[in-house]
Design an enzyme around this catalytic site. Structure first.
Site, PDB file in Angstrom:
ATOM      1  CG  ASN A   1      49.345-111.418  45.573  1.00  0.00           C
ATOM      2  OD1 ASN A   1      49.281-111.030  44.353  1.00  0.00           O
ATOM      3  ND2 ASN A   1      49.995-110.933  46.302  1.00  0.00           N
TER       4      ASN A   1
ATOM      5  CE1 TYR B   1      57.839-111.644  38.971  1.00  0.00           C
ATOM      6  CE2 TYR B   1      57.709-111.426  36.398  1.00  0.00           C
ATOM      7  CZ  TYR B   1      57.216-111.163  37.728  1.00  0.00           C
ATOM      8  OH  TYR B   1      55.798-110.887  38.197  1.00  0.00           O
TER       9      TYR B   1
ATOM     10  CB  VAL C   1      55.392-117.841  50.460  1.00  0.00           C
ATOM     11  CG1 VAL C   1      54.166-117.201  50.885  1.00  0.00           C
ATOM     12  CG2 VAL C   1      56.316-116.870  49.623  1.00  0.00           C
TER      13      VAL C   1
HETATM   14  P1  NDP Z   1      54.183-105.849  45.467  1.00  0.00           P
HETATM   15  O1  NDP Z   1      55.759-105.801  45.489  1.00  0.00           O
HETATM   16  O2  NDP Z   1      53.363-104.603  45.251  1.00  0.00           O
HETATM   17  O3  NDP Z   1      53.783-106.776  46.841  1.00  0.00           O
HETATM   18  C1  NDP Z   1      53.982-108.024  46.904  1.00  0.00           C
HETATM   19  C2  NDP Z   1      53.753-108.302  48.284  1.00  0.00           C
HETATM   20  O4  NDP Z   1      54.204-109.627  48.706  1.00  0.00           O
HETATM   21  C3  NDP Z   1      54.632-107.330  49.191  1.00  0.00           C
HETATM   22  O5  NDP Z   1      53.648-106.974  50.293  1.00  0.00           O
HETATM   23  C4  NDP Z   1      55.617-107.915  49.796  1.00  0.00           C
HETATM   24  O6  NDP Z   1      56.204-107.623  50.946  1.00  0.00           O
HETATM   25  C5  NDP Z   1      55.146-109.626  49.717  1.00  0.00           C
HETATM   26  N1  NDP Z   1      56.078-110.627  49.862  1.00  0.00           N
HETATM   27  C6  NDP Z   1      57.176-110.579  49.226  1.00  0.00           C
HETATM   28  N2  NDP Z   1      58.012-111.709  49.630  1.00  0.00           N
HETATM   29  C7  NDP Z   1      57.076-112.359  50.196  1.00  0.00           C
HETATM   30  C8  NDP Z   1      57.496-113.732  51.139  1.00  0.00           C
HETATM   31  N3  NDP Z   1      58.503-114.343  50.962  1.00  0.00           N
HETATM   32  N4  NDP Z   1      56.268-114.256  51.654  1.00  0.00           N
HETATM   33  C9  NDP Z   1      55.350-113.609  52.024  1.00  0.00           C
HETATM   34  N5  NDP Z   1      55.165-112.179  50.931  1.00  0.00           N
HETATM   35  C10 NDP Z   1      56.092-111.744  50.634  1.00  0.00           C
HETATM   36  O7  NDP Z   1      53.932-106.514  44.188  1.00  0.00           O
HETATM   37  P2  NDP Z   1      52.599-106.904  43.358  1.00  0.00           P
HETATM   38  O8  NDP Z   1      51.418-106.549  43.968  1.00  0.00           O
HETATM   39  O9  NDP Z   1      52.667-106.058  41.804  1.00  0.00           O
HETATM   40  O10 NDP Z   1      52.698-108.236  42.616  1.00  0.00           O
HETATM   41  C11 NDP Z   1      52.066-109.171  43.273  1.00  0.00           C
HETATM   42  C12 NDP Z   1      51.935-110.444  42.562  1.00  0.00           C
HETATM   43  O11 NDP Z   1      51.696-110.273  41.147  1.00  0.00           O
HETATM   44  C13 NDP Z   1      53.405-111.052  42.465  1.00  0.00           C
HETATM   45  O12 NDP Z   1      53.552-112.393  42.409  1.00  0.00           O
HETATM   46  C14 NDP Z   1      53.804-110.573  40.808  1.00  0.00           C
HETATM   47  O13 NDP Z   1      54.947-111.232  40.479  1.00  0.00           O
HETATM   48  C15 NDP Z   1      52.836-110.687  40.274  1.00  0.00           C
HETATM   49  N6  NDP Z   1      52.649-109.691  38.831  1.00  0.00           N
HETATM   50  C16 NDP Z   1      52.906-108.366  39.206  1.00  0.00           C
HETATM   51  C17 NDP Z   1      52.827-107.682  38.238  1.00  0.00           C
HETATM   52  C18 NDP Z   1      52.912-106.255  38.147  1.00  0.00           C
HETATM   53  O14 NDP Z   1      53.174-105.395  37.062  1.00  0.00           O
HETATM   54  N7  NDP Z   1      52.979-105.501  39.195  1.00  0.00           N
HETATM   55  C19 NDP Z   1      52.759-108.311  36.618  1.00  0.00           C
HETATM   56  C20 NDP Z   1      52.655-109.543  36.699  1.00  0.00           C
HETATM   57  C21 NDP Z   1      52.577-110.267  37.770  1.00  0.00           C
HETATM   58  P3  NDP Z   1      57.605-106.890  50.914  1.00  0.00           P
HETATM   59  O15 NDP Z   1      57.171-105.570  50.638  1.00  0.00           O
HETATM   60  O16 NDP Z   1      57.815-106.952  52.518  1.00  0.00           O
HETATM   61  O17 NDP Z   1      58.623-107.663  50.208  1.00  0.00           O
END
Ligand code: NDP
Length: 257
Positions: free
Chosen positions: A94, A162, A68
């Site tokens: 996301n 963040y 992204v």
């Molecule tokens: P995860 O780390 O489990 O999953 C995030 C996913 O996004 C991974 O598959 C990751 O791939 C992918 N990703 C990372 N960078 C990129 C990129 N540049 N382009 C496309 N995909 C990418 O995170 P969560 O599921 O926990 O988080 C999802 C969203 O929710 C995020 O925006 C996070 O900030 C938000 N959030 C999460 C919270 C939490 O407590 N978990 C709380 C509040 C918000 P890879 O593993 O290869 O990096």
């Protein structure tokens, strides 16, 4: 009528970072309601694993590699999907990273730029590219994943980079919503509390961290990915047709205190 509004049959939905965690749960929620889901993840292996997990549950999805932070890649994916399906109805921005644990005064340029690049710039590139096609079609629903960290400052872990990026996502959401509201495109956000995913697994390496988190949370628990996916599904569906520019807080009461 009400159950019908929750259905997404035939809608084309793209979920960035959809290969695991919250993104994968969102893919499942949208697919279960009838959407045709495209998992767009930076890591093709994670995307494929997510696709396989959903296939086991009976949902057919497709996977597309996407970073992204690369506006040209985002534009190309949007164009390709519109060429293939005629439109994209739903975008869930996301993808995000945290890299928590570094004090503001010690934050390296690289960390600041990287976290803001994925969490903030990436959200804009996706909203802009997919939003443009939705505006042309005169309809679309975008859901951005913000965070309660865009509203409060977490403790004990430090992560100013963040928190600031997530606050920017909330403001971006309402600004885009205002611009696009009378052209059929709704833009909303969800601000989750701590969710049990890979992103928060560092809590296991930090003694007492989880105790502080739960003490600060009125429900005294973390959330699960499906609890965010349900909110995203609602915002992506016609059940939320009057909502745009809103950040829905799903935080187990965290911001009450
Ligand atoms: P995860 O780390 O489990 O999953 C995030 C996913 O996004 C991974 O598959 C990751 O791939 C992918 N990703 C990372 N960078 C990129 C990129 N540049 N382009 C496309 N995909 C990418 O995170 P969560 O599921 O926990 O988080 C999802 C969203 O929710 C995020 O925006 C996070 O900030 C938000 N959030 C999460 C919270 C939490 O407590 N978990 C709380 C509040 C918000 P890879 O593993 O290869 O990096």
């Amino acid at each position: 009528m009400y159950a019908e509004k929750m259905r997404l049959d035939g809608r084309i939905a793209v979920v960035t970072g959809g290969g695991r965690g919250i993104g994968l749960a969102i893919c499942e929620a949208l697919a279960e309601h009838g959407a045709e889901v495209i998992i767009a993840d930076i890591d093709p292996e994670i995307g494929a694993r997510g696709q396989a997990a959903l296939a086991e549950k009976g949902y057919r999805t497709s996977v597309h590699p996407l970073d992204v932070t690369k506006p040209a890649e985002v534009e190309a994916l949007a164009a390709e999907l519109v060429a293939r399906h005629g439109r994209v109805d739903i975008l869930v921005a996301n993808a995000g990273i945290a890299r928590s644990g570094v004090a503001a005064e010690d934050t390296e340029d690289e960390r600041w730029l990287n976290v803001n690049d994925v969490n903030y710039n990436g959200v804009f590139w996706c909203n802009r590219a997919f939003g443009r096609h939705m505006l042309k079609a005169g309809r679309g629903a975008i859901v951005n994943i913000g965070s309660m960290s865009g509203i409060i400052s977490n403790r004990p872990q430090k992560q100013t980079y963040y928190n600031a990026a997530k606050a920017a996502v909330h403001q971006l959401t309402s600004s885009l919503a205002a611009e696009w509201a009378d052209r059929g495109v709704r833009v909303n956000a969800v601000a989750p509390t701590y969710i049990e995913t890979e992103m928060t697994s560092y809590r296991h390496d930090n003694d007492g961290m989880i105790d502080v988190w739960l003490r600060d949370t009125p429900m005294h628990r973390m959330g699960k990915p499906d609890e965010i996916a349900s909110v995203v599904h609602f915002l992506a569906s016609d059940a939320s047709s009057l909502m745009t520019g809103t950040t829905v807080v799903a935080d187990a009461g965290f911001t009450c205190w």
